[in-house]
Design a protein around this motif. Structure first.
Motif, PDB file in Angstrom:
ATOM      1  N   HIS A  56       0.835  -1.204   0.000  1.00 56.78           N
ATOM      2  CA  HIS A  56       0.000   0.000   0.000  1.00 56.78           C
ATOM      3  C   HIS A  56       0.867   1.250   0.000  1.00 56.78           C
ATOM      4  O   HIS A  56       2.090   1.196   0.143  1.00 56.78           O
ATOM      5  CB  HIS A  56      -0.915  -0.003   1.224  1.00 56.78           C
ATOM      6  N   THR A  60      -2.642   5.053   3.353  1.00 54.06           N
ATOM      7  CA  THR A  60      -3.567   3.920   3.438  1.00 54.06           C
ATOM      8  C   THR A  60      -2.952   2.770   4.231  1.00 54.06           C
ATOM      9  O   THR A  60      -1.934   2.917   4.905  1.00 54.06           O
ATOM     10  CB  THR A  60      -3.975   3.463   2.028  1.00 54.06           C
ATOM     11  N   LEU A  64      -6.782  -1.153   1.719  1.00 55.84           N
ATOM     12  CA  LEU A  64      -6.842  -0.699   0.335  1.00 55.84           C
ATOM     13  C   LEU A  64      -6.985  -1.870  -0.641  1.00 55.84           C
ATOM     14  O   LEU A  64      -7.515  -1.699  -1.744  1.00 55.84           O
ATOM     15  CB  LEU A  64      -5.562   0.088   0.017  1.00 55.84           C
ATOM     16  N   VAL A 183      -7.929  10.043   1.461  1.00 57.97           N
ATOM     17  CA  VAL A 183      -8.039   8.891   0.570  1.00 57.97           C
ATOM     18  C   VAL A 183      -9.246   9.054  -0.352  1.00 57.97           C
ATOM     19  O   VAL A 183      -9.154   8.831  -1.568  1.00 57.97           O
ATOM     20  CB  VAL A 183      -8.127   7.572   1.371  1.00 57.97           C
ATOM     21  N   THR A 187      -9.776   9.382  -4.974  1.00 63.64           N
ATOM     22  CA  THR A 187     -10.494   8.419  -5.811  1.00 63.64           C
ATOM     23  C   THR A 187     -11.333   9.163  -6.834  1.00 63.64           C
ATOM     24  O   THR A 187     -11.668  10.338  -6.660  1.00 63.64           O
ATOM     25  CB  THR A 187     -11.421   7.509  -4.981  1.00 63.64           C
ATOM     26  N   TYR A 199     -10.468   3.821   6.930  1.00 67.18           N
ATOM     27  CA  TYR A 199      -9.134   4.388   6.741  1.00 67.18           C
ATOM     28  C   TYR A 199      -8.695   5.230   7.930  1.00 67.18           C
ATOM     29  O   TYR A 199      -7.498   5.389   8.192  1.00 67.18           O
ATOM     30  CB  TYR A 199      -9.080   5.216   5.449  1.00 67.18           C
ATOM     31  N   PHE A 284      -5.859   6.441  -5.990  1.00 65.07           N
ATOM     32  CA  PHE A 284      -6.055   5.149  -5.319  1.00 65.07           C
ATOM     33  C   PHE A 284      -6.870   4.241  -6.228  1.00 65.07           C
ATOM     34  O   PHE A 284      -8.052   3.990  -6.011  1.00 65.07           O
ATOM     35  CB  PHE A 284      -6.702   5.361  -3.947  1.00 65.07           C
ATOM     36  N   GLU A 287      -9.154   1.382  -5.023  1.00 64.39           N
ATOM     37  CA  GLU A 287     -10.522   1.717  -4.615  1.00 64.39           C
ATOM     38  C   GLU A 287     -11.433   1.807  -5.829  1.00 64.39           C
ATOM     39  O   GLU A 287     -12.573   1.347  -5.802  1.00 64.39           O
ATOM     40  CB  GLU A 287     -10.550   3.051  -3.849  1.00 64.39           C
TER      41      GLU A 287
END
Length: 307
Positions: A56, A60, A64, A183, A187, A199, A284, A287
């Protein structure tokens, strides 16, 4: 300077996390003057299966990879997803200055050695790539193939760009470091409140976040950075890496977009691979497109088996 403490997140912070049913595994590594440090890792699938190592990034943890672990394990791989020291269920050091790039690499080397891993299929993103690619460069005999997305291996000889400089400044100065929110903003599709909370789970107080705040400052940003010589040496090794090397960067990652070009150009094992851009995905990408990445990773490992 205050006293440096090793902090351990209470177990009840990790109860009932969505889509994370994995049993915890722990291994002690050498923390020097701090004493032993406990590193957590997910270990799913058959113990005698081919190894897939998932690393990761910042800020994160192994959560993840929750969308990638089950399909990989069901395909017969032994799937290992550790939490770096300072993250997830691993121990955390309260002093940012206790973290270094070399320290993280050494911790992961020790962990890899104690588990006796070899013929590894490696997947890394963000700091997972910065640390994992050092392992590949310094112990290439342990790795069978590599797949990376939204990462790099900076030597300090190139400008890191304005967006990254702003991120560094924010990470050091914001009074509250909202991990889950950071995080989510990384995304393309957003995250629900329960996932954002997952998270945040490893970090009940601000001093648990020292490792997360330290990472942005550990990216080599000048030619005289302490990590720069080792980074240049890593590139010299990777320029000779002929095993399969696949890139899967994202179309909506404004900082890392296009970063695959240098790997495709300089690493021999990247030639002839089915590189792809992960669509409708931001930084990310696990995700945004976890099941797709697992599918591509399985195909990559299978197609290159024995090569």
């Amino acid at each position: 300077m205050g006293t440096t403490h090793v902090r351990r997140t209470p177990e009840d912070r990790f109860e009932n996390l969505p889509d994370y049913p994995f049993s915890p595994n722990y291994l002690e590594i050498d923390g020097g003057a701090l004493g032993p440090l406990r590193m957590h890792y997910v270990d799913e699938g058959p113990r005698d299966g081919p190894v897939v190592l998932l690393l990761h990034g910042e800020p994160t943890w192994s959560y993840l990879y929750r969308k990638m672990i089950p399909p990989l394990a069901q395909s017969g791989f032994r799937v290992l997803a550790p939490d770096f020291i300072g993250f997830g269920k691993s121990d955390k050091i309260s002093d940012r200055n206790a973290y270094s790039y070399l320290g993280h690499v050494d911790w992961m080397k020790e962990w890899t050695g104690k588990l006796g891993l070899r013929d590894i299929t490696f997947f890394g993103q963000d700091w997972g790539g910065l640390i994992g690619l050092r392992l590949v460069a310094e112990m290439p005999e342990l790795f069978a193939r590599v797949m990376i997305g939204n990462t790099g291996l900076p030597t300090g000889d190139q400008d890191l760009g304005e967006a990254f400089k702003q991120w560094r400044e924010f990470s050091q100065t914001t009074p509250t470091f909202n991990i889950g929110g950071i995080v989510s903003r990384g995304t393309a599709r957003g995250m629900g409140d329960d996932v954002i909370a997952a998270y945040d789970a490893p970090f009940p107080e601000e001093d648990f976040k020292a490792g997360a705040r330290a990472f942005p400052m550990l990216v080599p940003a000048s030619p005289d950075d302490p990590a720069a010589p080792a980074q240049r040496a890593a590139w010299e090794s990777l320029r000779k890496f002929e095993k399969p090397f696949l890139t899967c960067f994202s179309d909506k990652d404004m900082i890392m977009r296009g970063g695959e070009a240098v790997f495709k150009k300089l690493i021999p094992g990247a030639a002839g691979q089915e590189h792809f851009i992960t669509e409708n995905a931001s930084h990310f990408l696990q995700e945004d497109a976890g099941p797709l990445l697992a599918e591509k990773l399985i195909a990559f490992a299978t197609a290159n088996d024995g090569k």
